[in-house]
Design an enzyme around this catalytic site. Structure first.
Site, short mmCIF file in Angstrom:
data_model
loop_
_atom_site.label_atom_id
_atom_site.label_comp_id
_atom_site.label_asym_id
_atom_site.label_seq_id
_atom_site.Cartn_x
_atom_site.Cartn_y
_atom_site.Cartn_z
N SER A 143 0.78 -1.29 -0.03
CA SER A 143 -0.06 -0.24 0.09
C SER A 143 0.87 1.23 0.05
CB SER A 143 -0.78 -0.11 1.12
OG SER A 143 -1.53 1.22 1.23
N ASP A 171 -7.10 3.20 -3.20
CA ASP A 171 -7.90 3.12 -1.66
C ASP A 171 -8.01 4.54 -1.31
OD1 ASP A 171 -9.21 2.88 0.88
OD2 ASP A 171 -7.43 1.85 1.59
N GLU A 195 -11.18 0.83 -3.37
CA GLU A 195 -11.54 0.52 -2.01
C GLU A 195 -12.17 1.82 -1.32
OE1 GLU A 195 -8.30 -1.25 0.08
OE2 GLU A 195 -8.93 -0.86 2.09
N LYS A 207 -2.97 5.02 -2.52
CA LYS A 207 -3.75 5.74 -1.70
C LYS A 207 -4.40 7.06 -2.60
CE LYS A 207 -4.10 3.55 2.42
NZ LYS A 207 -5.33 3.42 2.65
N LYS A 243 -9.79 -6.79 8.22
CA LYS A 243 -9.00 -6.51 9.29
C LYS A 243 -9.34 -6.89 10.81
CE LYS A 243 -7.49 -2.24 7.00
NZ LYS A 243 -7.43 -0.62 6.97
N GLY A 261 -4.32 -4.25 6.15
CA GLY A 261 -3.26 -3.92 7.18
C GLY A 261 -3.34 -2.40 7.92
N LYS A 301 -1.27 -0.80 -4.30
CA LYS A 301 -2.39 -0.24 -3.82
C LYS A 301 -2.01 1.13 -3.46
CE LYS A 301 -4.86 0.12 0.45
NZ LYS A 301 -5.71 -0.74 1.55
N ASP A 306 -13.92 -1.46 3.26
CA ASP A 306 -12.87 -1.60 4.48
C ASP A 306 -13.68 -1.04 5.68
OD1 ASP A 306 -11.08 -1.09 6.35
OD2 ASP A 306 -9.68 -0.27 5.00
O1 OSB Z 1 -7.14 1.72 4.71
O2 OSB Z 1 -6.39 0.19 4.19
C1 OSB Z 1 -6.49 1.14 4.85
C2 OSB Z 1 -3.03 1.98 6.91
C3 OSB Z 1 -3.49 2.55 8.06
C4 OSB Z 1 -4.91 2.97 7.88
C5 OSB Z 1 -5.62 2.30 6.93
C6 OSB Z 1 -5.35 1.63 5.98
C7 OSB Z 1 -3.94 1.43 5.64
C8 OSB Z 1 -3.26 0.84 4.87
C9 OSB Z 1 -1.96 0.21 5.06
O3 OSB Z 1 -3.66 0.92 3.57
C10 OSB Z 1 -1.92 -1.12 4.92
C11 OSB Z 1 -0.58 -1.73 5.23
O4 OSB Z 1 -0.48 -2.11 6.66
O5 OSB Z 1 0.31 -2.03 4.53
MG MG Z 2 -8.58 0.76 3.32
#
Ligand code: OSB
Ligand code: MG
Length: 371
Positions: free
Chosen positions: A136, A189, A215, A164, A264, A292, A162, A240
């Site tokens: 990510s 995402d 996402e 952001k 999660k 994650g 992925k 999510d």
């Molecule tokens: O939305 O998936 C998410 C990290 C912190 C809070 C929300 C998210 C995330 C990530 C990181 O996308 C995922 C990772 O731990 O690699």
């Molecule tokens: Mg997410």
């Protein structure tokens, strides 16, 4: 088992790179770790995924510290005998505080595994020795910086990225990454950053740049807006933040708001609920994968065990330790293996060994409770 002592530790770990999302930027993680000591001398670890600020969800380190310290530990230390069933039964009536409950649940799973000499993956019914993972990638200072960051991950061996996104950081960066990596498996995402009025634009750039999955573009409460976006889109809409329990998953599936789900354990209150949700989602023909929260090796081990179970057959947000922390708190950091995979731990419980020196070096606060 009987829990005779509980340590609630707060670590502060600097991230290798700042992690920017639509809701804010994190330069270091503040992490609550619970350590449960049993009468027979075992120690179980649980990592709480709450962040310092209520950006991803309303839970924070402070609310989790309160819930663990004032609700869960007094109960736990009063029991002469405790197991996962009695814990679950006692805390079903407690609303919210999913991340706090999940941290304790993780420590109990770790203890059960250690006592029975079984890995968490075995306890959960896992059947994969390695799991496919992705990375990510946060919002970057420039499009060029993003393309470079993605390049280092691709070179390292990650096959699924992925990005952001948020309004103003979408079409240009996503397009640039697609042009630089025509065959890369690309997800995005938004962490709820778009208004349902933006749906047309999101559909347009996601379609044009062959994004496989979008996402949580809209508010966690906007199930119908997600359903409208999914209708007539080639990409999968993934939820999510919206999916927090069985009811929210059932409802979203019924309304055809998603074709993929990020699970999660922290968000749904533990590994047992995570597996249950994963199974329901897979039965409903959704793609299921483990999300994650920038975990240390402790939480990452639990995520890998979850990802080793049957329903979780899409690559998780489970990158190698060095993508997050220069010094992870475990003795054998997770490394990326062939085919964009991580190995699932096989030792008893979480199957990791905490590096005591690193752990103490980053520990900023600690509270010890005894029976
Ligand atoms: O939305 O998936 C998410 C990290 C912190 C809070 C929300 C998210 C995330 C990530 C990181 O996308 C995922 C990772 O731990 O690699
Ligand atoms: Mg997410």
């Amino acid at each position: 088992m009987q829990v005779v002592r509980a340590d609630l530790d707060e670590l502060e770990l600097p991230l290798v790179h700042p992690f920017e999302t639509s809701f804010g930027i994190e330069r270091q993680r503040q992490i609550l770790i619970v350590r449960l000591h049993t009468k027979s001398g075992e120690v179980g670890y649980g990592e709480c995924v709450a962040s310092r600020d209520p950006g991803y969800s309303s839970e924070t380190v402070a609310t989790a510290r309160w819930a663990i310290g004032e609700l869960v530990l007094p109960w736990l230390l009063r029991q002469t005998k405790v197991d996962l069933t009695s814990f679950t039964r006692a805390f079903v009536p407690v609303r919210g505080h999913a991340m706090a409950k999940a941290a304790i649940e993780m420590a109990l799973w770790d203890l059960v595994g250690r006592e029975r000499r079984r890995s968490l993956s075995q306890l959960l019914g896992g059947n994969r020795p390695r799991v496919e993972v992705g990375v990510s990638v946060g919002i970057q200072p420039s499009v060029a910086a993003l393309v470079e960051a993605v390049g280092t991950y691709v070179t390292a061996g990650y096959r699924r990225v992925k990005l952001k996104v948020k309004p103003g950081w979408d079409s240009a960066p996503v397009g640039a990454v697609r042009r630089a990596y025509p065959n890369l498996r690309l997800w995005v995402d938004a962490n709820q950053a778009y208004s349902p009025r933006d749906a047309g634009r999101v559909r347009s750039w996601a379609g044009k740049f062959e994004v496989e999955q979008v996402e949580q573009p809209f508010s966690e409460r906007s199930i119908d807006a997600h359903a409208r976006l999914q209708r007539g889109s080639a990409f999968r809409v993934c939820l999510d933040e919206s999916i927090v329990d069985d009811a929210s998953l059932e409802d979203a599936m019924h309304r055809r708001a998603l074709r993929s789900v990020n699970i999660k354990s922290g968000r749904v209150g533990g590994l047992a609920p995570a597996i249950r949700l994963g199974r329901s989602a897979a039965r409903g023909d959704l793609k299921v994968w483990v999300g994650g929260m920038l975990e240390t090796g402790i939480g990452r081990a639990a995520n890998l065990a979850l990802a080793s179970t049957a329903p979780f057959d899409w690559p998780g947000d489970l990158s190698a330790s060095d993508r997050y922390y220069a010094d992870d708190v475990i003795t054998r950091p997770f490394r990326l293996g062939p085919g964009s995979t991580l190995e699932v731990p096989t030792g008893p419980g979480l199957g990791i060994e905490v590096d005591a020196r690193t752990y103490r070096r980053y520990r900023m606060r600690r509270t010890v409770r005894r029976r």
